[in-house]
Design a protein around this motif. Structure first.
Motif, PDB file in Angstrom:
ATOM      1  N   GLY A   1      10.645  -0.745   0.333  1.00 38.04           N
ATOM      2  CA  GLY A   1      11.157  -1.926   1.046  1.00 38.04           C
ATOM      3  C   GLY A   1      12.280  -2.587   0.263  1.00 38.04           C
ATOM      4  O   GLY A   1      13.218  -1.923  -0.215  1.00 38.04           O
TER       5      GLY A   1
ATOM      6  N   ILE B   1       9.975  -0.377  -9.601  1.00 43.48           N
ATOM      7  CA  ILE B   1      10.255  -1.788  -9.297  1.00 43.48           C
ATOM      8  C   ILE B   1       9.301  -2.265  -8.205  1.00 43.48           C
ATOM      9  O   ILE B   1       9.206  -1.646  -7.141  1.00 43.48           O
ATOM     10  N   SER B   2       8.606  -3.369  -8.484  1.00 44.59           N
ATOM     11  CA  SER B   2       7.660  -3.868  -7.492  1.00 44.59           C
ATOM     12  C   SER B   2       7.321  -5.325  -7.755  1.00 44.59           C
ATOM     13  O   SER B   2       7.029  -5.692  -8.891  1.00 44.59           O
TER      14      SER B   2
ATOM     15  N   SER C   1       4.641  -6.963  -6.353  1.00 46.71           N
ATOM     16  CA  SER C   1       3.181  -7.069  -6.510  1.00 46.71           C
ATOM     17  C   SER C   1       2.655  -6.216  -7.652  1.00 46.71           C
ATOM     18  O   SER C   1       1.627  -6.525  -8.243  1.00 46.71           O
TER      19      SER C   1
ATOM     20  N   VAL D   1       5.434 -13.413   2.865  1.00 46.66           N
ATOM     21  CA  VAL D   1       5.410 -11.950   2.950  1.00 46.66           C
ATOM     22  C   VAL D   1       6.820 -11.379   2.748  1.00 46.66           C
ATOM     23  O   VAL D   1       6.999 -10.372   2.062  1.00 46.66           O
ATOM     24  N   ALA D   2       7.808 -12.032   3.326  1.00 44.20           N
ATOM     25  CA  ALA D   2       9.190 -11.563   3.147  1.00 44.20           C
ATOM     26  C   ALA D   2       9.654 -11.940   1.745  1.00 44.20           C
ATOM     27  O   ALA D   2       9.602 -13.101   1.352  1.00 44.20           O
TER      28      ALA D   2
ATOM     29  N   LEU E   1      16.746  -6.129   6.963  1.00 45.04           N
ATOM     30  CA  LEU E   1      15.276  -6.103   6.856  1.00 45.04           C
ATOM     31  C   LEU E   1      14.710  -7.515   7.024  1.00 45.04           C
ATOM     32  O   LEU E   1      13.710  -7.710   7.730  1.00 45.04           O
ATOM     33  N   LYS E   2      15.349  -8.513   6.398  1.00 46.71           N
ATOM     34  CA  LYS E   2      14.858  -9.899   6.509  1.00 46.71           C
ATOM     35  C   LYS E   2      14.856 -10.332   7.971  1.00 46.71           C
ATOM     36  O   LYS E   2      13.916 -10.947   8.436  1.00 46.71           O
TER      37      LYS E   2
ATOM     38  N   GLU F   1      12.008  -8.554   9.763  1.00 49.55           N
ATOM     39  CA  GLU F   1      10.675  -8.983   9.322  1.00 49.55           C
ATOM     40  C   GLU F   1      10.266 -10.330   9.879  1.00 49.55           C
ATOM     41  O   GLU F   1       9.140 -10.488  10.323  1.00 49.55           O
TER      42      GLU F   1
ATOM     43  N   LYS G   1       1.630  -8.480   2.493  1.00 49.84           N
ATOM     44  CA  LYS G   1       2.417  -8.772   1.297  1.00 49.84           C
ATOM     45  C   LYS G   1       2.307  -7.633   0.293  1.00 49.84           C
ATOM     46  O   LYS G   1       3.264  -7.270  -0.366  1.00 49.84           O
TER      47      LYS G   1
HETATM   48  C1  AGP Z   1      10.180  -7.405   1.677  1.00 51.48           C
HETATM   49  O1  AGP Z   1      10.586  -8.534   2.358  1.00 51.48           O
HETATM   50  C2  AGP Z   1       8.989  -6.748   2.198  1.00 51.48           C
HETATM   51  N1  AGP Z   1       7.934  -7.600   2.550  1.00 51.48           N
HETATM   52  C3  AGP Z   1       8.605  -5.397   1.642  1.00 51.48           C
HETATM   53  O2  AGP Z   1       9.613  -4.529   2.015  1.00 51.48           O
HETATM   54  C4  AGP Z   1       8.342  -5.271   0.128  1.00 51.48           C
HETATM   55  O3  AGP Z   1       9.529  -5.441  -0.579  1.00 51.48           O
HETATM   56  C5  AGP Z   1       7.712  -3.891  -0.145  1.00 51.48           C
HETATM   57  O4  AGP Z   1       6.512  -3.771   0.551  1.00 51.48           O
HETATM   58  C6  AGP Z   1       7.489  -3.626  -1.608  1.00 51.48           C
HETATM   59  O5  AGP Z   1       6.563  -4.523  -2.166  1.00 51.48           O
HETATM   60  P1  AGP Z   1       6.431  -4.672  -3.731  1.00 51.48           P
HETATM   61  O6  AGP Z   1       7.711  -5.210  -4.256  1.00 51.48           O
HETATM   62  O7  AGP Z   1       5.274  -5.604  -3.926  1.00 51.48           O
HETATM   63  O8  AGP Z   1       6.160  -3.299  -4.274  1.00 51.48           O
END
Ligand code: AGP
Length: 589
Positions: free
Chosen positions: A292, A337-338, A340, A389-390, A470-471, A474, A584
């Motif tokens: 994402g 890269i993440s 979460s 979430v976004a 994407l924004k 979403e 999320k």
């Molecule tokens: C972004 O607005 C999204 N909700 C989604 O694409 C997100 O970036 C993607 O699921 C990756 O998540 P992460 O950064 O927690 O790995």
């Protein structure tokens, strides 16, 4: 995505669980349920839809557990919501993940057991029930869990034994302990921060047993392990997670971006950055992995690394990792890269790359998450908790860190810090009420009535176009596509009709003339051009001026994309912080 919350030895277990579930809401879900142990069985309440202001009618109990479900197997119904019980109603389960072989397991159970849901989860509870006579509860759960294919985390409860078994091969699960020695489980570290004094994220392949308020840790093969709990992460315990007077978390998080970027610029010389710079310098080749928005940050990373450091890195979406993995060698380095740190499609590649002997580093917002635990070196994004979430501030933090890294590898560290500070100033202007009134407000009614819209950019602005589209998708639910300006003529231009809005990201760089030429091509076919630039142009029907920040201009441009999506979604009355169908943290494949 699905969330688990459980507590033992709490007089009012159901209240604690319901509050815990409310803290997991931001992860995204479509139904929920809570259960407590009472008189050798369970009292259960399950509902499709959001928790909202719901109260429960469950009895007092010292063991309670709950679940927020994001539907995968079976529709959004009360029956499919967790917890699920066995036929005798003496054992119960909450589950995150996907039991890949559930159909095969179900075939042999169907004749002897009553299935009350369409879920893959319910299969496990009947497998346990079927084998319970032959072994102890704990051993039965352990053996049954080992029969599952896929990446899963479960809590299984026995009402008769007052015993809880937690087991995990994937999906986050964290054990917490309160100062009164009560035990808690949650899928989310942040949700434990206000109640747990100590925490221990479970690793894949581990199992925890809680009985009579004693807790034991085992491997899934049954070997006892020493359990050490650590103080909950300072980052989360010190930060208040509320809207701070803003209408939505998204608005608050967008407004936090100048401060986050400034902090990243000012702490550019930190130890982990220096370590990562050394890894990047020495690696033969490198690969970014993200999903994402984090994938779009990765794409920006490829351009930044090439530009500042003449390093050729590639970027792969975590879910397409299998397609490139045969070409990976141990002389390569990876940067995962993440936000979460729990996205399964990033965590799984990271594990695989470690097995291959590669250096695996990470940029992660949630410290203590699976990715931060398994990476060789982790740079914390330091964006603070992101609830909407976004993604907004986590994404701009990712790109800011990539600017720091790329400029440091290219021996232009001070320059990198300088352009980030320019970006910070430019973003501050975009977030003022004056900017909204003068530039954004007039364009929102046009966007809000669209079925389709387009975003174009070249070079550093290509990821900006993808991210901005994407924004819009979403949170406003408008079909929006981002393109590399040069790709237009290769097909996309067929979609342009009279009045179609197209946002053009045109920083004052070497690509300016080329992207303006692309804009002209669209305009010639009736498209309405919304130019985002520091340099006006007669090709732009609508001009949104944005202060230039050299190579960091993509940051303020991304913020304009966020603001356009946000105000369009507000006008359309969308659920900004929890858009439909989205989660999320995407913890299943
Ligand atoms: C972004 O607005 C999204 N909700 C989604 O694409 C997100 O970036 C993607 O699921 C990756 O998540 P992460 O950064 O927690 O790995």
């Amino acid at each position: 995505m699905c969330g688990i919350f459980a507590v033992t030895k709490q007089k009012n277990a159901a209240d604690t669980v319901l509050n815990g579930l409310k803290q997991l809401e931001y992860r995204g879900y479509d139904s929920w349920g809570v259960a407590v142990v009472t008189h050798n069985t369970f009292a259960v309440e399950k509902h499709a839809g959001k928790i909202g202001a719901s109260v429960h009618s469950l009895p007092q109990s010292t063991m309670g557990f709950g679940h927020t479900r994001w539907a995968t197997h079976g529709g959004v119904t009360d029956a499919n919501a967790h917890p699920h019980l066995d036929c005798t109603k003496r054992i119960a389960i909450v589950h995150n993940g996907i039991i890949e072989n559930y159909q095969e397991l179900k075939k042999s159970l169907k004749k002897r057991h009553t299935f009350r849901s369409e879920t893959d989860t319910e299969v496990l509870i009947h497998v346990i029930e079927e084998n319970l006579q032959k072994n102890t509860f704990v051993e039965t759960v352990r053996h049954a869990f080992q029969r599952l294919h896929g990446l899963n985390a479960v809590l299984v409860f026995s009402a008769e034994d007052h015993t809880l078994v937690a087991a995990k091969t994937g999906s986050p699960l964290i054990l917490g302990r309160t100062k009164d020695s009560e035990y808690l489980f949650s899928s989310d570290l942040a949700s434990l921060s206000t109640i747990a004094e100590k925490v221990r994220p479970l690793e894949d392949g581990e199992m925890v047993v809680v009985r009579n308020n004693t807790v034991r840790l085992y491997t899934l093969s049954g070997k006892k392990k020493t359990l050490k709990l650590a103080t909950a992460d300072a980052l989360f315990s010190s930060q208040k997670v509320d809207k701070g007077g803003y209408a939505h978390f998204m608005l608050k998080e967008m407004h936090e971006q100048p401060r986050v970027i400034r902090h990243i610029a000012e702490s550019a010389q930190q130890k982990n950055t220096t370590e990562l710079v050394a890894h990047i310098k020495h690696a033969e080749r490198g690969v970014f992995v993200g999903c994402g928005s984090a994938y779009y940050a990765s794409l920006a990373g490829t351009a930044l690394f090439a530009h500042f450091a003449q390093k050729q890195w590639s970027a792969v979406q975590g879910n397409e990792y299998h397609a490139i993995s045969p070409a990976l060698t141990k002389n390569m380095t990876a940067l995962c890269i993440s936000q979460s740190g729990e996205t399964i499609d990033v965590v799984e590649p990271a594990k695989d790359m470690k097995k291959r002997g590669m250096h695996v580093d990470a940029l992660v917002n949630v410290m203590g998450s699976a990715l931060s635990r398994l990476a060789d070196t982790t740079i914390p994004l330091t964006a603070g908790p992101e609830i909407c979430v976004a993604s907004t501030k986590a994404l701009t933090a990712m790109i800011s860190h990539l600017i720091v890294l790329a400029s440091a590898v290219g021996r232009k560290c001070v320059y990198g810090q300088g352009i980030l500070k320019k970006a910070e100033k430019s973003i501050e202007t975009l977030l003022t009420p004056q900017y909204y009134k003068r530039y954004l407000a007039p364009v929102i009614p046009l966007l809000a009535k669209q079925k389709n819209m387009f975003y174009i950019g070249r070079g550093f602005s290509y990821p900006t176009a993808l991210e901005s589209a994407l924004k819009m998708k979403e949170i406003a639910y408008i079909h929006a596509e981002g393109f590399a300006g040069g790709e237009l003529k290769h097909g996309m231009i067929a979609l342009i009709e009279k009045g179609t809005p197209c946002v053009v990201f045109a920083p004052d760089d070497a690509e300016y003339d080329a992207v303006v030429a692309n804009a002209m091509e669209i305009r010639a076919r009736g498209g309405v051009m919304i130019g985002i630039s520091s340099k006006p142009n007669s090709t732009f029907d609508i001009f949104l001026p944005v202060g230039d920040a050299q190579e960091a201009t993509l940051l303020p441009h991304i913020v304009v994309g966020q603001l356009l999506a946000y105000y369009t979604a507000v006008r359309l009355g969308r659920d900004i912080d929890k858009p439909r169908n989205l989660a999320k943290s995407v913890t299943v494949k």
